[in-house]
Design a protein around this motif. Structure first.
Motif, PDB file in Angstrom:
ATOM      1  N   ARG A  21     -29.752  96.558  43.736  1.00 39.18           N
ATOM      2  CA  ARG A  21     -30.623  95.414  43.467  1.00 39.18           C
ATOM      3  C   ARG A  21     -30.246  94.744  42.145  1.00 39.18           C
ATOM      4  N   TYR A  25     -27.568  91.515  43.567  1.00 37.94           N
ATOM      5  CA  TYR A  25     -28.506  90.529  44.096  1.00 37.94           C
ATOM      6  C   TYR A  25     -28.885  89.542  43.006  1.00 37.94           C
ATOM      7  N   TYR A  27     -31.443  87.293  41.208  1.00 39.92           N
ATOM      8  CA  TYR A  27     -32.892  87.157  41.096  1.00 39.92           C
ATOM      9  C   TYR A  27     -33.266  86.821  39.657  1.00 39.92           C
ATOM     10  N   ALA A  32     -25.788  87.298  40.568  1.00 37.04           N
ATOM     11  CA  ALA A  32     -25.453  88.707  40.740  1.00 37.04           C
ATOM     12  C   ALA A  32     -24.450  89.128  39.671  1.00 37.04           C
ATOM     13  N   SER A  39     -22.992  89.793  51.019  1.00 35.71           N
ATOM     14  CA  SER A  39     -24.412  89.665  50.680  1.00 35.71           C
ATOM     15  C   SER A  39     -25.220  90.322  51.785  1.00 35.71           C
ATOM     16  N   PHE A  43     -29.232  94.811  49.681  1.00 38.08           N
ATOM     17  CA  PHE A  43     -29.165  94.676  48.235  1.00 38.08           C
ATOM     18  C   PHE A  43     -30.466  94.090  47.692  1.00 38.08           C
ATOM     19  N   ASP A  44     -30.972  93.080  48.378  1.00 39.30           N
ATOM     20  CA  ASP A  44     -32.214  92.435  47.969  1.00 39.30           C
ATOM     21  C   ASP A  44     -33.353  93.447  47.892  1.00 39.30           C
TER      22      ASP A  44
END
Length: 359
Positions: A21, A25, A27, A32, A39, A43-44
């Motif tokens: 994560r 990912y 965020y 990333a 993707s 991973f999210d």
């Protein structure tokens, strides 16, 4: 007290999933850390590794300390043992991160100090593992430490969890578990990003209680024989939950996986009992709590050494993973393990037994 080898190894995969994560990912406005050319929702959803930890923690602690096991231990002994387990590595990583942040801010003049994540009051709360004693909130100096603070809350309130969990009656246990899943579902549908709530107790309380209930259920179903493929089926439920972005469904699958693996007869249990996996599972807490330090310095070093940044993303990720595991092993053998033994000798059950013999 037997060690659940498959569950020890399972901790490793939960920890590595959190790393996925944080590394793979995009965020919170950041890209990333590595572009590996792939993707994935997997991973999210890496934050769900923490949810797995919470359920597993409730299960293991109940198995080890519940009075129904015949191992009556007083609360002070329990608290000393838990401090010895989590605090030395936690405080070392927090102090290293604080020095790194202050040093980086001084060198780059980035003015990070005093922000929401890097405030003096936040550092004070983190020093005493109190930063997550709220519904949810922002990160901190070592932001992954929020889950340790939440665990500390569970330790302090552990007798309340045990008192609230039904005993011996499987219907009442399952009903209570259903209530916990309902609470999680409400949290998920009312939050902006499913169960991805850091910095608080919203996830910890129902999930830790689920672990307590799982252990109580295992004591009722001690001769349960339907476990041979249950862990694999539970893994499939987890996969469906990830694919559908249904975090509560994942927690249901994780709970089933933990229960079935605890019997040690499942097909997946044999794989998770390999010695190397068990060892890495034993240092998984260090992998989790130390992760930001190698990541922080790797990101800084990559900006100063272009040849590192020019490496393929997958190679960079493997390099940082190797550094992180090496740092975790060092932390385990130089801080976590010796300090745990020292604290228990000085303040825990071993010292009290010595005093009783002397008297």
């Amino acid at each position: 007290m037997p060690q659940f080898l498959p569950l020890t190894s399972l901790r490793l995969f939960f920890a590595l999933w959190v790393l996925c994560r944080h590394w793979l990912y995009s965020y919170e406005g950041y890209g990333a850390l590595f572009d590996i050319g792939v993707s994935s929702a997997f991973f999210d959803r890496g934050y769900l590794g923490v949810d797995g930890f919470f359920v597993l923690s409730g299960f293991i602690l109940t198995y080890n300390y519940d009075s129904s096991s015949g191992m009556r231990r007083d609360w002070s002994e329990f608290i000393v043992a838990r401090i010895a387990r989590i605090y030395p590595a936690y405080i070392v990583c927090l102090c290293v991160m604080a020095v790194a942040v202050v040093g980086y801010d001084w060198v780059t003049r980035s003015n990070m100090l005093g922000s929401v994540n890097y405030s003096a009051s936040g550092l004070f709360l983190e020093l005493f593992m109190l930063s997550a004693w709220r519904y949810a909130g922002s990160g901190g100096w070592n932001d992954v430490g929020w889950s340790v603070s939440a665990e500390w809350f569970a330790y302090v309130c552990f007798p309340i969890f045990l008192f609230a969990a039904p005993r011996l009656n499987p219907r009442r246990i399952l009903l209570a578990a259903g209530c916990m899943f309902a609470v999680l579902a409400i949290i998920e549908v009312t939050s902006p990003d499913h169960l991805s709530l850091s910095g608080g107790l919203a996830r910890l309380v129902p999930e830790f209680m689920l672990g307590v209930l799982l252990c109580r259920l295992r004591r009722v179903w001690i001769d349960y024989h339907g476990y041979r493929w249950a862990a694999l089926l539970s893994t499939a439920v987890c996969a469906v939950g990830i694919a559908l972005h249904a975090d509560t469904l994942f927690v249901l699958g994780a709970a089933g996986m933990i229960l079935s693996l605890s019997y040690g007869k499942d097909a997946l249990a044999k794989i998770l009992s390999f010695r190397l996996l068990v060892f890495l599972g034993e240092i998984s807490y260090c992998i989790y709590i130390v992760q930001r330090i190698p990541q922080y310095f790797f990101r800084f070093g990559r900006s100063r050494f272009p040849y590192v940044a020019d490496m393929p993303g997958a190679m960079q990720a493997l390099l940082l993973l190797s550094i992180t595991i090496a740092a975790a092993i060092l932390l385990h053998f130089t801080v976590e393990k010796p300090m745990r033994s020292w604290i228990n000798r000085q303040f825990g059950a071993a010292r009290r037994r010595t005093q009783l013999k002397a008297s």
